[in-house]
Design a protein around this motif. Structure first.
Motif, short mmCIF file in Angstrom:
data_model
loop_
_atom_site.label_atom_id
_atom_site.label_comp_id
_atom_site.label_asym_id
_atom_site.label_seq_id
_atom_site.Cartn_x
_atom_site.Cartn_y
_atom_site.Cartn_z
N VAL A 1 37.55 39.56 35.14
CA VAL A 1 38.32 39.84 36.36
C VAL A 1 37.72 41.06 37.08
O VAL A 1 37.55 41.05 38.29
CB VAL A 1 39.82 40.06 36.04
CG1 VAL A 1 40.57 40.58 37.27
CG2 VAL A 1 40.45 38.77 35.53
N ARG A 2 37.38 42.08 36.31
CA ARG A 2 36.74 43.25 36.93
C ARG A 2 35.42 42.87 37.58
O ARG A 2 35.06 43.38 38.64
CB ARG A 2 36.54 44.36 35.89
CG ARG A 2 37.81 45.17 35.64
CD ARG A 2 37.54 46.49 34.93
NE ARG A 2 36.84 46.38 33.67
CZ ARG A 2 37.40 46.05 32.50
NH1 ARG A 2 38.69 45.81 32.44
NH2 ARG A 2 36.68 45.98 31.41
N GLY A 3 34.69 41.94 36.93
CA GLY A 3 33.44 41.46 37.51
C GLY A 3 33.67 40.77 38.85
O GLY A 3 32.90 40.95 39.80
N ILE A 4 34.74 40.00 38.94
CA ILE A 4 35.06 39.33 40.21
C ILE A 4 35.43 40.36 41.27
O ILE A 4 35.04 40.23 42.43
CB ILE A 4 36.19 38.30 40.03
CG1 ILE A 4 35.67 37.12 39.20
CG2 ILE A 4 36.71 37.81 41.37
CD1 ILE A 4 36.73 36.09 38.87
N GLN A 5 36.19 41.37 40.88
CA GLN A 5 36.53 42.43 41.84
C GLN A 5 35.27 43.05 42.41
O GLN A 5 35.15 43.27 43.62
CB GLN A 5 37.40 43.50 41.18
CG GLN A 5 38.78 43.03 40.84
CD GLN A 5 39.54 44.02 39.96
OE1 GLN A 5 38.96 44.87 39.28
NE2 GLN A 5 40.85 43.90 39.94
N LYS A 6 34.30 43.31 41.54
CA LYS A 6 33.03 43.90 41.97
C LYS A 6 32.29 42.94 42.90
O LYS A 6 31.70 43.36 43.90
CB LYS A 6 32.18 44.25 40.76
CG LYS A 6 30.91 44.98 41.10
CD LYS A 6 30.17 45.41 39.85
CE LYS A 6 28.90 46.15 40.25
NZ LYS A 6 28.08 46.48 39.08
N MET A 7 32.32 41.65 42.57
CA MET A 7 31.66 40.65 43.41
C MET A 7 32.26 40.66 44.82
O MET A 7 31.53 40.57 45.81
CB MET A 7 31.80 39.25 42.80
CG MET A 7 31.00 39.06 41.53
SD MET A 7 31.33 37.45 40.76
CE MET A 7 30.31 36.37 41.78
N VAL A 8 33.58 40.77 44.90
CA VAL A 8 34.24 40.81 46.21
C VAL A 8 33.82 42.07 46.96
O VAL A 8 33.49 42.02 48.15
CB VAL A 8 35.77 40.72 46.06
CG1 VAL A 8 36.47 41.00 47.38
CG2 VAL A 8 36.18 39.35 45.51
N LEU B 1 34.12 31.83 43.27
CA LEU B 1 34.99 30.72 42.85
C LEU B 1 34.60 30.18 41.49
O LEU B 1 35.47 29.83 40.68
CB LEU B 1 34.96 29.61 43.90
CG LEU B 1 35.62 29.97 45.23
CD1 LEU B 1 35.29 28.92 46.29
CD2 LEU B 1 37.12 30.12 45.07
N VAL B 2 33.31 30.12 41.20
CA VAL B 2 32.86 29.66 39.88
C VAL B 2 33.38 30.61 38.80
O VAL B 2 33.85 30.17 37.74
CB VAL B 2 31.32 29.56 39.85
CG1 VAL B 2 30.80 29.41 38.42
CG2 VAL B 2 30.85 28.39 40.70
N GLN B 3 33.34 31.90 39.06
CA GLN B 3 33.83 32.87 38.09
C GLN B 3 35.35 32.77 37.92
O GLN B 3 35.86 32.89 36.81
CB GLN B 3 33.44 34.30 38.50
CG GLN B 3 31.95 34.55 38.40
CD GLN B 3 31.41 34.25 37.02
OE1 GLN B 3 31.95 34.70 36.01
NE2 GLN B 3 30.34 33.46 36.96
N ILE B 4 36.06 32.54 39.01
CA ILE B 4 37.52 32.35 38.93
C ILE B 4 37.83 31.13 38.07
O ILE B 4 38.73 31.16 37.22
CB ILE B 4 38.14 32.23 40.34
CG1 ILE B 4 38.10 33.59 41.04
CG2 ILE B 4 39.57 31.68 40.27
CD1 ILE B 4 38.50 33.55 42.50
N SER B 5 37.08 30.06 38.26
CA SER B 5 37.27 28.85 37.46
C SER B 5 37.04 29.13 35.98
O SER B 5 37.78 28.64 35.12
CB SER B 5 36.32 27.76 37.95
OG SER B 5 36.44 26.62 37.16
N ALA B 6 36.04 29.94 35.67
CA ALA B 6 35.75 30.28 34.28
C ALA B 6 36.91 31.07 33.66
O ALA B 6 37.28 30.86 32.50
CB ALA B 6 34.45 31.09 34.19
N ILE B 7 37.49 31.97 34.44
CA ILE B 7 38.64 32.75 33.95
C ILE B 7 39.84 31.84 33.72
O ILE B 7 40.54 31.98 32.71
CB ILE B 7 38.98 33.89 34.93
CG1 ILE B 7 37.89 34.95 34.89
CG2 ILE B 7 40.34 34.50 34.60
CD1 ILE B 7 38.02 36.00 35.97
#
Length: 105
Positions: A37-44, A54-60
């Protein structure tokens, strides 16, 4: 989950307490998900490509479902089985079905 839905945070405990190993496995999985989740925040923050996010969200989501299925299986094997043997099976199954319905939304 809809912001109008209520989550009952019961103070019930498992019939058979989780072993330290079981607890650690779940905690480790959740920490891994927290890192994702922190990785996605950084991506944003870095304005990364939407599809990559979206691929990372799907993995989570898949990882959370896996944790949920694991906990649900344990609940069925211990708590629900105990309730059935002690004559409270109907209530335990009804409670479990509500959780299964919520989980599959």
């Amino acid at each position: 989950m809809d912001h109008n839905e209520h989550i009952d945070l019961s103070d019930k405990k498992p019939i058979k307490p989780r072993t330290e190993e079981e607890k650690q496995q779940v905690v480790n999985r959740l920490k891994r998900i927290e890192g994702q989740v922190r990785g996605i925040q950084k991506m944003v923050e870095e304005d990364r490509y939407c599809v990559d996010i979206l691929v990372q969200i799907s993995a989570i989501q898949a990882a959370m479902k896996k944790v949920g299925h694991s906990l649900m299986e344990r609940h069925m094997k211990h708590c629900v089985t105990h309730a059935v043997h002690s004559g409270d099976g109907e209530d335990a199954i009804e409670e479990l079905m509500k959780v299964v319905q919520q989980f599959s939304k």
